[in-house]
Write an enzyme that holds these catalytic residues in place. Structure first.
Site, PDB file in Angstrom:
ATOM      1  CG  ASN A   8     -46.896  32.813  16.298  1.00  0.00           C
ATOM      2  OD1 ASN A   8     -46.159  32.920  17.286  1.00  0.00           O
ATOM      3  ND2 ASN A   8     -48.205  32.920  16.359  1.00  0.00           N
ATOM      4  CE  LYS A  15     -49.773  28.938  15.801  1.00  0.00           C
ATOM      5  NZ  LYS A  15     -51.087  29.485  16.115  1.00  0.00           N
ATOM      6  NE  ARG A  66     -48.369  36.828  18.379  1.00  0.00           N
ATOM      7  CZ  ARG A  66     -48.847  36.099  19.379  1.00  0.00           C
ATOM      8  NH1 ARG A  66     -48.645  34.797  19.400  1.00  0.00           N
ATOM      9  NH2 ARG A  66     -49.532  36.646  20.334  1.00  0.00           N
ATOM     10  CG  HIS A 155     -54.984  39.841  21.422  1.00  0.00           C
ATOM     11  ND1 HIS A 155     -55.766  39.762  22.556  1.00  0.00           N
ATOM     12  CD2 HIS A 155     -54.460  38.620  21.250  1.00  0.00           C
ATOM     13  CE1 HIS A 155     -55.715  38.540  23.049  1.00  0.00           C
ATOM     14  NE2 HIS A 155     -54.917  37.821  22.270  1.00  0.00           N
ATOM     15  CG  HIS A 183     -58.353  38.956  19.708  1.00  0.00           C
ATOM     16  ND1 HIS A 183     -57.771  38.901  18.452  1.00  0.00           N
ATOM     17  CD2 HIS A 183     -57.970  37.822  20.345  1.00  0.00           C
ATOM     18  CE1 HIS A 183     -57.072  37.782  18.346  1.00  0.00           C
ATOM     19  NE2 HIS A 183     -57.169  37.101  19.486  1.00  0.00           N
ATOM     20  CG  ASN A 186     -57.296  29.029  23.753  1.00  0.00           C
ATOM     21  OD1 ASN A 186     -58.158  28.618  24.518  1.00  0.00           O
ATOM     22  ND2 ASN A 186     -56.751  28.278  22.823  1.00  0.00           N
ATOM     23  N   GLY A 187     -56.718  33.412  24.506  1.00  0.00           N
ATOM     24  CA  GLY A 187     -56.466  34.680  25.177  1.00  0.00           C
ATOM     25  C   GLY A 187     -57.540  35.632  24.692  1.00  0.00           C
ATOM     26  NE  ARG A 216     -53.607  33.876  29.142  1.00  0.00           N
ATOM     27  CZ  ARG A 216     -53.368  34.453  27.964  1.00  0.00           C
ATOM     28  NH1 ARG A 216     -53.284  35.761  27.873  1.00  0.00           N
ATOM     29  NH2 ARG A 216     -53.225  33.727  26.877  1.00  0.00           N
ATOM     30  CB  VAL A 305     -64.879  33.017  21.671  1.00  0.00           C
ATOM     31  CG1 VAL A 305     -66.236  33.319  22.272  1.00  0.00           C
ATOM     32  CG2 VAL A 305     -64.169  31.909  22.435  1.00  0.00           C
ATOM     33  CD  GLU A 307     -62.596  34.799  13.469  1.00  0.00           C
ATOM     34  OE1 GLU A 307     -62.532  33.741  12.813  1.00  0.00           O
ATOM     35  OE2 GLU A 307     -61.589  35.497  13.719  1.00  0.00           O
ATOM     36  CG  ASN A 308     -65.977  29.975  15.072  1.00  0.00           C
ATOM     37  OD1 ASN A 308     -66.345  29.929  13.903  1.00  0.00           O
ATOM     38  ND2 ASN A 308     -64.707  29.971  15.428  1.00  0.00           N
ATOM     39  CD  GLU A 358     -53.383  37.447  15.761  1.00  0.00           C
ATOM     40  OE1 GLU A 358     -53.982  36.356  15.875  1.00  0.00           O
ATOM     41  OE2 GLU A 358     -52.770  37.979  16.698  1.00  0.00           O
TER      42      GLU A 358
HETATM   43  P1  AMP Z   1     -58.329  31.169  19.136  1.00  0.00           P
HETATM   44  O1  AMP Z   1     -57.391  31.361  20.279  1.00  0.00           O
HETATM   45  O2  AMP Z   1     -58.694  32.462  18.450  1.00  0.00           O
HETATM   46  O3  AMP Z   1     -57.907  30.097  18.176  1.00  0.00           O
HETATM   47  O4  AMP Z   1     -59.701  30.660  19.795  1.00  0.00           O
HETATM   48  C1  AMP Z   1     -59.764  29.362  20.317  1.00  0.00           C
HETATM   49  C2  AMP Z   1     -60.965  29.219  21.207  1.00  0.00           C
HETATM   50  O5  AMP Z   1     -62.155  29.533  20.500  1.00  0.00           O
HETATM   51  C3  AMP Z   1     -61.167  27.786  21.689  1.00  0.00           C
HETATM   52  O6  AMP Z   1     -60.544  27.574  22.903  1.00  0.00           O
HETATM   53  C4  AMP Z   1     -62.660  27.653  21.856  1.00  0.00           C
HETATM   54  O7  AMP Z   1     -62.990  27.784  23.204  1.00  0.00           O
HETATM   55  C5  AMP Z   1     -63.239  28.835  21.118  1.00  0.00           C
HETATM   56  N1  AMP Z   1     -64.223  28.440  20.102  1.00  0.00           N
HETATM   57  C6  AMP Z   1     -63.994  28.052  18.831  1.00  0.00           C
HETATM   58  N2  AMP Z   1     -65.176  27.755  18.211  1.00  0.00           N
HETATM   59  C7  AMP Z   1     -66.161  27.993  19.107  1.00  0.00           C
HETATM   60  C8  AMP Z   1     -67.592  27.886  19.097  1.00  0.00           C
HETATM   61  N3  AMP Z   1     -68.265  27.487  18.025  1.00  0.00           N
HETATM   62  N4  AMP Z   1     -68.252  28.202  20.235  1.00  0.00           N
HETATM   63  C9  AMP Z   1     -67.600  28.609  21.326  1.00  0.00           C
HETATM   64  N5  AMP Z   1     -66.270  28.735  21.399  1.00  0.00           N
HETATM   65  C10 AMP Z   1     -65.557  28.421  20.321  1.00  0.00           C
END
Ligand code: AMP
Length: 371
Positions: A8, A15, A66, A155, A183, A186-187, A216, A305, A307-308, A358
């Protein structure tokens, strides 16, 4: 061991991951950062030579890359040839920040690993199944045609992985399922997936449209741009404003949802508003896609976001029992890295959390192509 080497490649970083094709496990991986800066790799070719050294003599069977934008041409993973390289380069007009560094990674890998097949896996490819009604912008069609203006969606690799995994979790054939997949990283984007085919998605010609993201804006009235242009803002300023200083950051002061949630929790009004706007947009698309699909078998959350963040998932689907959407709060609050059901047993629409992968999806597609 048969391995796939997954790349990537961004503007200043590569990466990478080595995936064991049989067990589908990550063997090793890493990231080379600050490419082009003093004291780091001078360019992508030098970075790739460094990674080659880290592979410890492991000879991958295939290299999967990617690539962000495949335009209307690339509908599936594609073996890289000189002609395909040229096509990816031509598509840089649609993704000026992404396709050139993706291509630099491809070129560096072709030199560093002579004789190994390279496969390009496009973020846009999965959405090439969108019907014209979903991908057409209602603008002058001659202008749209001349400039390749249409919704492409992004995505896609994540959606392919997650939708297949969701079907397995539900023990039902993907071909029979209507899924709405969020999904949220960040994006962020959302897709309506009918029988394994994308039929609508929130990102458009570029990854700027749709949901509120970290920095964004997502959807907005294009008239705002004319208004700001008349007020003296230049195109590069507007580009930076909407891509890098909007979204959660623009409204709430941080691009990281965790900061926004914490600040809102301690009474920060701007952060609370940012959170409300974020949730409002999620629900806007959930409603739209339930109608476009004619109902859904499952709503799926993935990425950082999705997942968490249990509160985000709860906000997205709250109060929708009348639509057959019923979250189980205890299941939602349980922290886990596994794919799981978080709806009640009685909910006619299942709600799922499915961690995306991915790299594994790129490995699967790349290996399938060369086998
Ligand atoms: P990704 O681009 O899929 O790696 O997602 C990254 C984003 O996930 C980060 O900018 C965080 O804002 C968000 N994130 C990760 N863990 C949590 C959490 N426990 N609660 C809220 N947002 C989270």
């Amino acid at each position: 061991m048969t391995t796939a080497f997954i790349v990537n490649s961004g503007s200043s970083s590569i990466k990478w991951e080595l995936v064991d094709v049989e067990s589908e496990r990550r063997v090793r991986g890493g990231i080379v950062e600050r490419i082009g800066e003093p004291g780091a790799a001078a360019d992508h070719a030098e970075a790739m030579r460094g990674i080659l050294g880290e592979l410890g003599g492991e000879h991958p069977s295939v290299i999967g890359h990617r690539v962000v934008h495949g335009g209307s041409r690339f509908t599936t993973a594609t073996l890289v040839t000189d002609e395909v390289e040229a096509a990816i380069e031509a598509l840089s007009a649609l993704a000026p920040l992404h396709n050139p560094p993706n291509l630099a990674g491809i070129r560096a890998a072709r030199v560093a690993f002579p004789g190994v097949a390279n496969v390009a896996v496009f973020d846009t490819a999965f959405h090439q199944s969108l019907p014209p009604a979903a991908y057409t912008y209602a603008i002058d069609s001659a202008v749209a045609h001349e400039h390749s203006i249409r919704r492409y969606g992004f995505h896609g690799t994540s959606y392919q992985y997650v939708s297949r995994r969701a079907a397995a979790l539900l023990s039902r054939p993907l071909e029979q399922l209507k899924l709405i997949v969020f999904h949220l990283g960040n994006g962020a984007s959302v897709a309506a997936i009918d029988g394994g085919r994308s039929v609508d998605t929130s990102m458009g010609m570029t990854p700027l449209e749709g949901l509120v993201m970290g920095t964004r804006s997502g959807d907005l009235d294009a008239g705002i741009l004319f208004h700001l242009g008349r007020a003296g803002h230049t195109l590069p300023e507007l580009d930076a404003m909407l891509n890098r200083r909007s979204g959660l950051l623009g409204v709430g002061g941080s691009g990281d949802l965790r900061d926004i949630q914490a600040a809102a929790g301690s009474g920060d009004a701007a952060a609370a508003l940012a959170l409300d706007v974020y949730h409002h947009r999620l629900r806007h698309y959930l409603g739209a896609y339930l109608v476009q699909l004619g109902g859904a078998d499952a709503i799926v959350f993935t990425a950082g976001v999705g997942e968490n963040s249990a509160p985000t998932r709860a906000a997205a689907v709250s109060g929708l029992g009348w639509l057959g959407i019923e979250l189980d709060d205890a299941r939602n609050d349980l922290r886990s890295r596994d794919a799981r059901v978080i709806s009640t047993d009685a909910s006619p629409v299942a709600i799922l959390v499915v961690p995306t992968n991915e790299e594994l999806e790129i490995a699967r597609q790349a290996i399938a192509l060369v086998r």
